[in-house]
Design an enzyme around this catalytic site. Structure first.
Site, PDB file in Angstrom:
ATOM      1  N   ASP A  47       0.790  -1.163  -0.084  1.00 55.49           N
ATOM      2  CA  ASP A  47       0.009  -0.126   0.027  1.00 55.49           C
ATOM      3  C   ASP A  47       0.750   1.292  -0.067  1.00 55.49           C
ATOM      4  O   ASP A  47       0.685   2.257  -0.678  1.00 55.49           O
ATOM      5  CB  ASP A  47      -0.912   0.075   1.356  1.00 55.49           C
ATOM      6  CG  ASP A  47      -1.986  -0.936   1.111  1.00 55.49           C
ATOM      7  OD1 ASP A  47      -2.898  -0.840   0.736  1.00 55.49           O
ATOM      8  OD2 ASP A  47      -1.802  -2.224   1.639  1.00 55.49           O
ATOM      9  N   THR A 140      -7.296  -5.340  -0.073  1.00 52.94           N
ATOM     10  CA  THR A 140      -6.123  -5.681   0.514  1.00 52.94           C
ATOM     11  C   THR A 140      -6.268  -6.829   1.049  1.00 52.94           C
ATOM     12  O   THR A 140      -5.106  -7.908   1.267  1.00 52.94           O
ATOM     13  CB  THR A 140      -5.767  -4.648   1.681  1.00 52.94           C
ATOM     14  OG1 THR A 140      -5.773  -3.481   1.053  1.00 52.94           O
ATOM     15  CG2 THR A 140      -4.291  -4.733   2.241  1.00 52.94           C
TER      16      THR A 140
END
Length: 353
Positions: A47, A140
């Site tokens: 990320d 995610t």
């Protein structure tokens, strides 16, 4: 003469491709170095690294533009070991070809520059001027399981989507049904993109980063699917929506249940644009729930360009100019433009929505 937003479109595709390669490197290490955000959602070095690469690429070419991104660098500033891991990852990713040598995607020069790039994404406005909205890794949790996820980037101008690019690193461009389940081996991935009023296209990713020729996405066929034959897409793991309510809506239409399962909202938009699904609903448990802008900006434009219609659960158009959250919209009703009205009618008719 170049079409409007041609340069923005090109650089956004390159930036998403490079960031997608970064996420694939992380997957290969089998150690995502994950943390927990305050809202308990997982966050990884992917990320942080992806956001740094996305913002730095755009900021280099358009220094006056602003950014709305999911991450900030506060954790990295306080953790030297984690910061070093993200820096090593960022430095390891390069595109073959002319993109970097021509200066379109310059390399970050220092850890401080990396941190500053990440923190450019903290803007709270999206209404005025040119604002880039990004999700460095959408989905995610599935990413950490080796499943399907997305890297997204969108340009808003005065709150209106102009460019949308979604990288799908685990989607196999050749395999039928490639939205189903975790990947079983290496995938070339695809990048799907659109410019407002110019249609949408998909291109395979290259492991080297070289841009391969795109294929224009066709408009959705007419007549639209009958309500009873609509193929829905949903998430079985979403904690914010009621699958039982969604099931009641779908079954009231006579459509099949259960739906296709995809956690990433950007990937659901891509599935709709590619014709793998026909409709999506999203009714939050709480009337106060508002979705994050980066979960949809870009993917919505891509699907709209082929004939998918998006409104909220009240039938209102989606307003991307309300900052980091879609403050003026509650839930989602999404379908082929010709079938949207039938779905919305059922949603509005069910008590509690």
């Amino acid at each position: 003469m170049d079409r409007p937003y041609a340069t923005e479109h090109q650089i956004a595709i390159l930036a998403v491709h490079r960031a997608s390669l970064l996420t694939q490197i992380v997957l290969k290490t089998l150690d995502q170095g994950h943390l927990s955000k305050p809202d308990k959602s997982p966050v990884t070095i992917a990320d942080f690294g992806s956001q740094a690469l996305l913002i730095s690429a755009i900021h280099h070419s358009f220094p006056d533009d602003t950014f709305v991104g999911e991450e900030n660098a506060s954790v990295l500033r306080g953790d030297a070991r984690l910061r070093e891991r993200v820096w090593e990852l960022v430095c390891s990713v390069h595109l073959d070809g002319d993109a970097e040598s021509a200066g379109l995607l310059p390399a970050l020069e220092s850890q401080d520059e990396m941190l500053d790039a990440i923190d450019l994404g903290v803007s709270t406005r999206s209404r005025e001027g040119r604002v880039w909205v990004l999700d460095p890794v959408d989905g995610t949790a599935d990413f950490m399981r080796g499943g399907q996820y997305a890297v997204s980037l969108a340009l808003l101008e005065d709150g209106v989507q102009r460019v949308g690019v979604v990288g799908c690193p685990n989607l196999d461009a050749e395999a039928a049904g490639f939205f189903d389940g975790p990947c079983g081996g290496p995938r070339p991935g695809v990048v799907v993109s659109a410019v407002a009023g110019q249609g949408a296209a998909v291109r395979p990713m290259s492991p080297s980063g070289a841009l391969l020729p795109p294929r224009r996405l066709p408009s959705l066929p007419d007549p639209p699917p009958l309500p009873a034959s609509l193929r829905f897409v949903d998430s079985f793991s979403s904690p914010t929506t009621s699958l039982s309510l969604h099931a009641a809506i779908v079954q009231a239409l006579g459509a099949p249940w259960p739906p296709r399962d995809l956690d990433s909202l950007q990937l659901r938009c891509v599935a709709l644009a590619l014709g793998r699904c026909d409709a999506m609903i999203r009714i939050p448990h709480s009337r106060e729930r508002r979705d994050w802008i980066w979960d949809y900006a870009g993917g919505v434009l891509i699907a709209e360009e082929v004939g998918v219609k998006f409104t909220d659960a009240w039938g209102k158009r989606i307003d991307f100019g309300t900052g980091r959250k879609l403050e003026e919209n509650f839930g989602w009703v999404v379908a082929h433009e010709g079938a949207h009205g039938a779905v919305l009618e059922v949603v509005l008719g069910l008590k509690g929505t």
